[in-house]
Write a protein that holds these residues in place. Structure first.
Motif, PDB file in Angstrom:
ATOM      1  N   LEU A   1      15.776 -20.384  33.218  1.00 44.87           N
ATOM      2  CA  LEU A   1      15.657 -20.561  31.776  1.00 44.87           C
ATOM      3  C   LEU A   1      14.559 -19.667  31.205  1.00 44.87           C
ATOM      4  O   LEU A   1      14.758 -18.964  30.202  1.00 44.87           O
ATOM      5  N   HIS A   2      13.385 -19.664  31.852  1.00 38.72           N
ATOM      6  CA  HIS A   2      12.270 -18.862  31.343  1.00 38.72           C
ATOM      7  C   HIS A   2      12.511 -17.375  31.570  1.00 38.72           C
ATOM      8  O   HIS A   2      12.046 -16.541  30.788  1.00 38.72           O
ATOM      9  N   ALA A   3      13.243 -17.026  32.605  1.00 36.57           N
ATOM     10  CA  ALA A   3      13.573 -15.616  32.831  1.00 36.57           C
ATOM     11  C   ALA A   3      14.481 -15.100  31.729  1.00 36.57           C
ATOM     12  O   ALA A   3      14.340 -13.953  31.275  1.00 36.57           O
ATOM     13  N   ASN A   4      15.419 -15.904  31.274  1.00 34.21           N
ATOM     14  CA  ASN A   4      16.283 -15.491  30.166  1.00 34.21           C
ATOM     15  C   ASN A   4      15.475 -15.305  28.890  1.00 34.21           C
ATOM     16  O   ASN A   4      15.725 -14.380  28.110  1.00 34.21           O
ATOM     17  N   GLN A   5      14.508 -16.191  28.680  1.00 32.99           N
ATOM     18  CA  GLN A   5      13.657 -16.052  27.502  1.00 32.99           C
ATOM     19  C   GLN A   5      12.837 -14.768  27.584  1.00 32.99           C
ATOM     20  O   GLN A   5      12.682 -14.040  26.592  1.00 32.99           O
ATOM     21  N   LEU A   6      12.308 -14.472  28.785  1.00 30.28           N
ATOM     22  CA  LEU A   6      11.536 -13.248  28.973  1.00 30.28           C
ATOM     23  C   LEU A   6      12.414 -12.019  28.756  1.00 30.28           C
ATOM     24  O   LEU A   6      11.968 -11.012  28.173  1.00 30.28           O
ATOM     25  N   GLN A   7      13.664 -12.098  29.164  1.00 34.31           N
ATOM     26  CA  GLN A   7      14.584 -10.977  28.952  1.00 34.31           C
ATOM     27  C   GLN A   7      14.744 -10.680  27.459  1.00 34.31           C
ATOM     28  O   GLN A   7      14.717  -9.515  27.036  1.00 34.31           O
TER      29      GLN A   7
ATOM     30  N   GLU B   1      11.615  -0.461  32.367  1.00 34.98           N
ATOM     31  CA  GLU B   1      11.836  -0.747  33.793  1.00 34.98           C
ATOM     32  C   GLU B   1      11.834  -2.250  34.057  1.00 34.98           C
ATOM     33  O   GLU B   1      12.651  -2.765  34.829  1.00 34.98           O
ATOM     34  N   SER B   2      10.932  -2.982  33.418  1.00 32.82           N
ATOM     35  CA  SER B   2      10.870  -4.434  33.602  1.00 32.82           C
ATOM     36  C   SER B   2      12.137  -5.103  33.087  1.00 32.82           C
ATOM     37  O   SER B   2      12.673  -6.017  33.731  1.00 32.82           O
ATOM     38  N   LEU B   3      12.622  -4.652  31.927  1.00 27.01           N
ATOM     39  CA  LEU B   3      13.853  -5.215  31.388  1.00 27.01           C
ATOM     40  C   LEU B   3      15.031  -4.953  32.316  1.00 27.01           C
ATOM     41  O   LEU B   3      15.844  -5.849  32.583  1.00 27.01           O
TER      42      LEU B   3
END
Length: 887
Positions: free
Chosen positions: A843-849, A871-873
């Protein structure tokens, strides 16, 4: 001169001699069956023929007297006979199958990688067994015991171990009722050193018996000791691989002239057990004593078959009716002659400090310190002397306090404390380089660890930091009275700790929390009470911040816990009232001043109790870590202002810089213990209603997260002047030279420790389990796993919302954060990571994306920041796709 002490085989007849005997026999036979014998006297004609002598058995042991002819003897438990290079041990028949204590200590060693001199080795309850003409030295199995009907079954189930064996070397002596065995049966790898050498060097070292010998022997009533000089060798050192291996391999020995060859000296002791075993005393887990533990299979009604008898010396009052009495036999420590004379007084003071605790329970002069004469020709590494020894090494920095005890009762029979010279040399350097005593501060003048304690790398790191702190406050010459006083204080403190171990006390890693910060800054208070509730903690140096008053730098005396632990182990108690009295003593565990936690508590699941730590100080460990960050930053500020002096160590500035990083790496790990942490209280069932496990207060957990975010995760905590970094030179006299100092790498090591803790399976599980330990009415405001993941991610990626530049140190931190996400989302995170944790991270990874997409679209930053965001994206998007496919 190379001496060979290998066993000499029994004499054998030559083929020529055997042929002559056979011919003589055949000739005699021919004469009796048809030859013409000489005429016999008439008076003897009717006398019977003389009986033939029985043939000599060439394999039979030689007579006792023949073997030891011209040999010199030493009388003891097993008399020792020596003649030139030969050594024999005399075994009385009455001593066969009779247990004794067999121990192996190390008096001389290699000087690196754990192979140091003056170290205690293993001890066994052992006995001699004779099987025909073979003599065996057998270690008895004391791990499993039984009485009554189960005794035979237990003996049949669990095997003893063979330590050494050899043919007997002589026939039995008719009067002495004993026989000899060649002592060279001990010139083998009884301690298993070849495995230790292979572990240290990854090379196949083997004992070389032909070049091993006995360099000393000694015997006295109840004791026999032989010191073997053992040679270990490997035929060749392999050539290094053509290409570097993925896993770094250790180098060959560096401290020996030729890495293929090394010597070790083993002190083998045979010590008689007490004829009357001491009364055993059961351990109580509410306070910490080493124990002789075994499985008792005598009865089948006990659900727990484990028995734990505390280790302690036999201590009895000479006058049982006196309130204060001398002991029948004091506990005597010998100061080895290798201790530098100038430090012997400090060592003696550290030993005798424990008499204060014994006086509280009615013993006067329970402990005695004696100095081995400088011209003594005996080695107190034998089992007959408890000793304090000084040792050095190429890579050593610790002290150790092991002991050997009677497995039957836990009675300590021998102890040998080893102390590295680093505590003297290091403390002196601390004074020379770092401590200030300006007039404004004269009112607060300063001064200063499986069953073995090791002040290893942690202690060295802690000392390095202390030695490199407060430089700008002045310098003291190494030969000044202040420097001498400090060195003695350090040695005295270490000896108090190690003597505590040899009295039977374990570590106590909660003791430092019994002293407040205000007390630590009060010199009068710390001089009288010390800086911790126990000398058995690994106590940090009590360094004040700039402008604060200074208390004692090290422990000055025993703490309340030390008195309590000695009382439980040594207080004379009538047998009929023992259980009740010991229970009363142990029940004081709820007293906050007697807080206790051992090594297992500090390490449980990576450490879950934030109050059970090594090298912290004060009642509030989290406040201590914050102070340590301030001290590191102060140290860095001062070292950047300091001008190097001509002739000083070229690595000094670099070492001082890195000392602060070492402190913060430990702080990063221990601060993380607050998040999902549980306070542990040692209680017995029915003793009280206090909880054994209590979740750390939510406010404290959030405070720890905030410190990580604003302190250790902040690039502003690690700013250094380019002019300073460019002057950090190397030691050009050493072949292995460091390159330019790696600040990003040092910062990453600190931050990675915290990230690993926050994203571990154990932290996730405890955070989700916390509500189950809190009544429903008190659950409001509890911290959750979702909150920890959210706040950590927000702290790591705070630049995304602000839209500013991302510093290189922060870019490294963000990449490491993505790697932790990868470990869970793609690799599964290892065993124990639960479905809820996986779902929350996703869930938090999707928000970070989404936030990364917005930041990339926003633009405007430097090319380095834009490249990093893109690169991070890309990396995170691929992780989420891989995770979805995995699902």
């Amino acid at each position: 001169m190379t001496q060979n002490y290998s066993r000499v085989p029994a004499p054998r007849l030559s083929l020529l001699a055997l042929a002559a005997l056979a011919f003589a026999g055949q000739s005699a036979l021919a004469q009796g069956n048809g030859g013409t014998p000489p005429a016999a006297p008439a008076s003897a004609a009717s006398a019977p023929a003389a009986a033939p002598k029985p043939p000599v058995d060439p394999t039979a042991p030689k007579p006792f007297a023949d073997v030891i002819k011209d040999a010199k003897s030493q009388d003891g438990l097993f008399p020792i006979w020596r003649k030139d290079e030969k050594v024999w041990i005399e075994i009385p028949k009455a001593q066969l199958n009779k247990p004794f204590l067999f121990s192996v200590n190390v008096s001389n060693a290699v000087g690196e990688r754990g192979l140091y001199a003056s170290q205690m080795g293993r001890a066994h309850l052992a006995e001699w067994r004779r099987v025909g003409n073979q003599l065996q030295l057998v270690a008895l199995n004391t791990k499993f015991r039984a009485e009554g009907g189960n005794r035979l079954a237990s003996e049949q189930a669990f095997s003893p171990s063979l330590l050494a064996a050899s043919p007997v070397a002589s026939a039995e002596h008719a009067e002495r009722k004993s026989f000899l065995v060649d002592a060279s049966l001990l010139l083998s790898d009884i301690p298993g050193l070849s495995t230790r050498l292979e572990f240290a060097y990854r090379l196949p070292y083997s004992p070389d018996r032909s070049n091993s010998f006995f360099e000393a022997t000694r015997a006295e009533a109840g004791l026999s000791t032989l010191t073997a000089r053992m040679h270990f060798a490997t035929p060749r050192i392999p050539a290094p691989p053509m290409t570097p291996t993925p896993v770094p391999m250790p180098s060959a020995p560096q401290a020996t002239p030729d890495p293929r060859s090394l010597f070790m000296s083993f002190v083998y002791s045979f010590k008689a057990l007490p004829e009357q075993p001491m009364k055993a005393r059961l351990a109580d887990p509410r306070l910490g004593h080493f124990a002789e533990s075994y499985t008792d299979l005598s009865e089948d009604y006990k659900p727990n078959t484990r028995v734990h008898h505390i280790k302690r010396w036999r201590l009895e009052k000479a006058d049982a009716s006196a309130a204060l009495s001398e002991p029948v036999q004091p506990i005597t420590y010998w100061l080895d002659k290798n201790i530098p004379p100038k430090y012997r007084k400090a060592v003696e003071e550290g030993i005798l400090e424990w008499n204060k605790a014994f006086e509280k329970i009615g013993f006067k002069n329970a402990i005695v310190a004696k100095q081995q004469p400088d011209d003594a020709d005996w080695d107190n590494m034998d089992a007959g002397h408890a000793s304090i020894r000084w040792f050095v090494g190429a890579d050593v920095g610790f002290a150790i306090g092991p002991s050997h005890a009677d497995p039957r009762t836990g009675e300590i029979l021998d102890a040998d404390i080893g102390m590295s010279d680093v505590f003297a040399r290091g403390s002196r350097r601390f004074l020379v380089e770092d401590v200030n005593r300006p007039a404004a501060r004269t009112a607060h003048a300063s001064h200063d660890d499986a069953e073995a304690c090791r002040y290893a790398q942690e202690a060295v790191s802690e000392m390095d930091f202390a030695m490199d702190v407060l430089e700008a406050r002045g310098e003291i010459q190494p030969d000044s009275p202040e420097a001498e006083a400090f060195v003695h204080a350090v040695i005295r403190d270490v000896i108090m700790h190690e003597v505590g171990h040899t009295l039977g006390l374990k570590h106590n890693f909660k003791a430092s929390t019994t002293v407040t910060q205000a007390q630590l800054l009060d010199k009068a208070w710390t001089d009288a009470h010390g800086i911790s509730g126990s000398v058995m903690d690994y106590n940090a140096y009590n360094l004040s911040l700039k402008g604060e008053p200074s208390g004692a730098l090290t422990n000055t005396t025993l703490g309340a816990y030390d008195y309590w632990a000695i009382e439980y182990a040594y207080k004379p108690v009538a047998a009929a009232a023992e259980a009740q009295e010991l229970g009363r003593i142990a029940a004081r565990s709820s007293d906050p001043l007697l807080a206790y936690a051992d090594d297992a508590d500090a390490d449980l699941f990576g450490g879950i109790d934030p109050l059970a730590n090594r090298f912290d100080l004060g009642a509030d460990p989290l406040a201590y870590y914050k102070r340590r960050l301030k001290l590191s930053q102060e140290l860095w500020a001062r070292v950047q202002e300091r001008q190097p002096k001509v002739g000083e160590d070229p690595l000094r500035q670099r070492r001082v810089l890195l000392a602060g990083f070492n402190q913060l790496a430990r702080a990063s790990e221990l601060v993380g213990k607050y998040v999902g942490g549980m306070y542990m209280q040692r209680e017995l069932p029915g003793a009280s209603m206090q909880p054994a496990f209590k979740p750390v207060e939510p406010a404290r957990q959030r405070e720890a997260l905030d410190f990580l975010a604003k302190g250790l995760f902040s690039a502003d905590s690690f700013r250094f002047k380019p002019e300073f970094l460019s002057t950090l030179t190397v030691d050009y006299n050493e072949w292995e030279r460091a390159g330019p100092v790696d600040i990003p790498g040092a910062v990453a090591r600190i931050q990675n420790v915290a990230l690993d803790r926050l994203y571990s399976a154990g932290t996730a599980q405890r955070l989700m389990d916390l509500p189950g330990f809190v009544p429903a009415k008190d659950r409001k405001g509890l911290i959750s796993l979702n909150e920890v993941y959210a706040s950590t991610q927000a702290a790591v990626w705070s630049e995304l919302k602000a839209g500013g530049e991302i510093d290189r140190l922060r870019r490294n931190l963000q990449r490491e954060h993505l790697r932790r996400l990868q470990a869970v989302l793609v690799k599964g995170g290892g065993p124990g990571v639960m479905a809820d944790a996986y779902a929350l991270l996703r869930l938090h990874a999707n928000q970070l994306q989404s936030e990364l997409r917005a930041a990339v679209a926003r633009g405007g930053q430097s090319v380095e920041t834009r490249a990093h965001l893109a690169e991070s994206l890309d990396m995170l998007s691929n992780l989420l796709k891989a995770g979805m496919q995995r699902s």
